[in-house]
Each structure stands twice: as C-alpha cells, then as structure tokens.
Design a protein around this motif. Structure first.
Motif, PDB file in Angstrom:
ATOM      1  N   GLN A  13       0.830  -1.211   0.000  1.00  0.00           N
ATOM      2  CA  GLN A  13       0.000   0.000   0.000  1.00  0.00           C
ATOM      3  C   GLN A  13       0.863   1.260   0.000  1.00  0.00           C
ATOM      4  O   GLN A  13       0.517   2.255  -0.632  1.00  0.00           O
ATOM      5  CB  GLN A  13      -0.958   0.003   1.193  1.00  0.00           C
ATOM      6  N   ARG A  14       1.981   1.222   0.703  1.00  0.00           N
ATOM      7  CA  ARG A  14       2.885   2.367   0.704  1.00  0.00           C
ATOM      8  C   ARG A  14       3.440   2.611  -0.694  1.00  0.00           C
ATOM      9  O   ARG A  14       3.561   3.750  -1.147  1.00  0.00           O
ATOM     10  CB  ARG A  14       4.035   2.167   1.697  1.00  0.00           C
ATOM     11  N   ARG A  63       0.815   4.268  -2.731  1.00  0.00           N
ATOM     12  CA  ARG A  63       0.753   5.697  -2.374  1.00  0.00           C
ATOM     13  C   ARG A  63       1.921   6.465  -2.982  1.00  0.00           C
ATOM     14  O   ARG A  63       1.743   7.589  -3.471  1.00  0.00           O
ATOM     15  CB  ARG A  63       0.731   5.872  -0.858  1.00  0.00           C
ATOM     16  N   ASP A  64       3.112   5.873  -2.969  1.00  0.00           N
ATOM     17  CA  ASP A  64       4.281   6.532  -3.566  1.00  0.00           C
ATOM     18  C   ASP A  64       4.088   6.722  -5.073  1.00  0.00           C
ATOM     19  O   ASP A  64       4.442   7.771  -5.621  1.00  0.00           O
ATOM     20  CB  ASP A  64       5.550   5.723  -3.320  1.00  0.00           C
ATOM     21  N   SER A 118       1.611   9.449  -5.627  1.00  0.00           N
ATOM     22  CA  SER A 118       2.264  10.716  -5.312  1.00  0.00           C
ATOM     23  C   SER A 118       3.145  11.179  -6.478  1.00  0.00           C
ATOM     24  O   SER A 118       3.176  12.374  -6.811  1.00  0.00           O
ATOM     25  CB  SER A 118       3.092  10.568  -4.038  1.00  0.00           C
ATOM     26  N   ILE A 141      -7.267   7.132  -9.135  1.00  0.00           N
ATOM     27  CA  ILE A 141      -7.329   7.043  -7.675  1.00  0.00           C
ATOM     28  C   ILE A 141      -8.646   6.413  -7.231  1.00  0.00           C
ATOM     29  O   ILE A 141      -8.673   5.583  -6.304  1.00  0.00           O
ATOM     30  CB  ILE A 141      -7.128   8.439  -7.040  1.00  0.00           C
ATOM     31  N   SER A 197      -9.187   3.116  -4.705  1.00  0.00           N
ATOM     32  CA  SER A 197      -9.816   3.261  -3.391  1.00  0.00           C
ATOM     33  C   SER A 197     -10.871   2.175  -3.175  1.00  0.00           C
ATOM     34  O   SER A 197     -11.629   1.860  -4.086  1.00  0.00           O
ATOM     35  CB  SER A 197     -10.496   4.624  -3.283  1.00  0.00           C
TER      36      SER A 197
END
Length: 100
Positions: free
Chosen positions: A23-24, A27-28, A31, A94, A98
């Motif tokens: 998940q990180r 997110r990266d 980003s 996104i 989600s």
C-alpha cells in the motif's frame, strides 16, 4: 521487477519491499503521478520515475487503461488541456484504487 531469489519481494524505485509495504508503494506511485500533474503544464513530466510508477500501478489495478490514458494525456501539446486531462485521469485512477 521480481527476483527469483526473493519471490515475495519486488524492486520499486530502487528499493526492495515485501507484501506488507504494498500500500505504501501504491501511495508513492500515486504521489509521483500527482507531482507530474502539478508540473505538466509548465514542463515535460514524462520522466523515468513517472513511467515506473505507471508500470507498477498497471500491474496492480483492475482498470489499467487509466495508466494508458495518463501517458497519452502527458503527450497533449496544449499545456492547459494537458494539465486538465492529466488531473481528470489521475482522479479516475485514484477512484479505482480506493476501496468502495
């Protein structure tokens, strides 16, 4: 890129990560794309990092066509239209990441 020695690990942005940090990494990647949207009206945002983020997300999405569309948006010649299209596509991307 998966390694035969580390079956449960993946190389991403030159870092090794296991399943717990998936998940990180997502997110990266998002980003990185957000930064590209911010920059694309004034400069060429088609960097290696953006390409890596898109490839990573494509492998982990149910709707990878958003990544293809994002790439195409960065090719638009008019900077205002390019930024608007990239922003809209990122929002759609996104939403597909989600949970409902």
């Amino acid at each position: 890129m998966f390694s035969s020695d580390d079956i449960d690990k993946v190389a991403y942005f030159e870092h090794w990560a296991d399943g717990n940090s998936h998940q990180r990494l997502i997110r990266d990647a998002v980003s990185t794309l957000s930064d590209a949207v911010f920059r694309c009206a004034n400069e060429d945002a088609r960097s290696d990092e953006v390409r890596q983020a898109l490839r990573f997300l494509e492998r982990h999405m149910t709707r990878p066509e958003h990544c293809t569309r994002f790439r195409q948006n960065l090719e638009i010649r008019d900077p205002v239209l390019r930024a608007m299209a990239a922003r809209e596509t990122l929002a759609a991307l996104i939403r597909t990441l989600s949970p409902n």
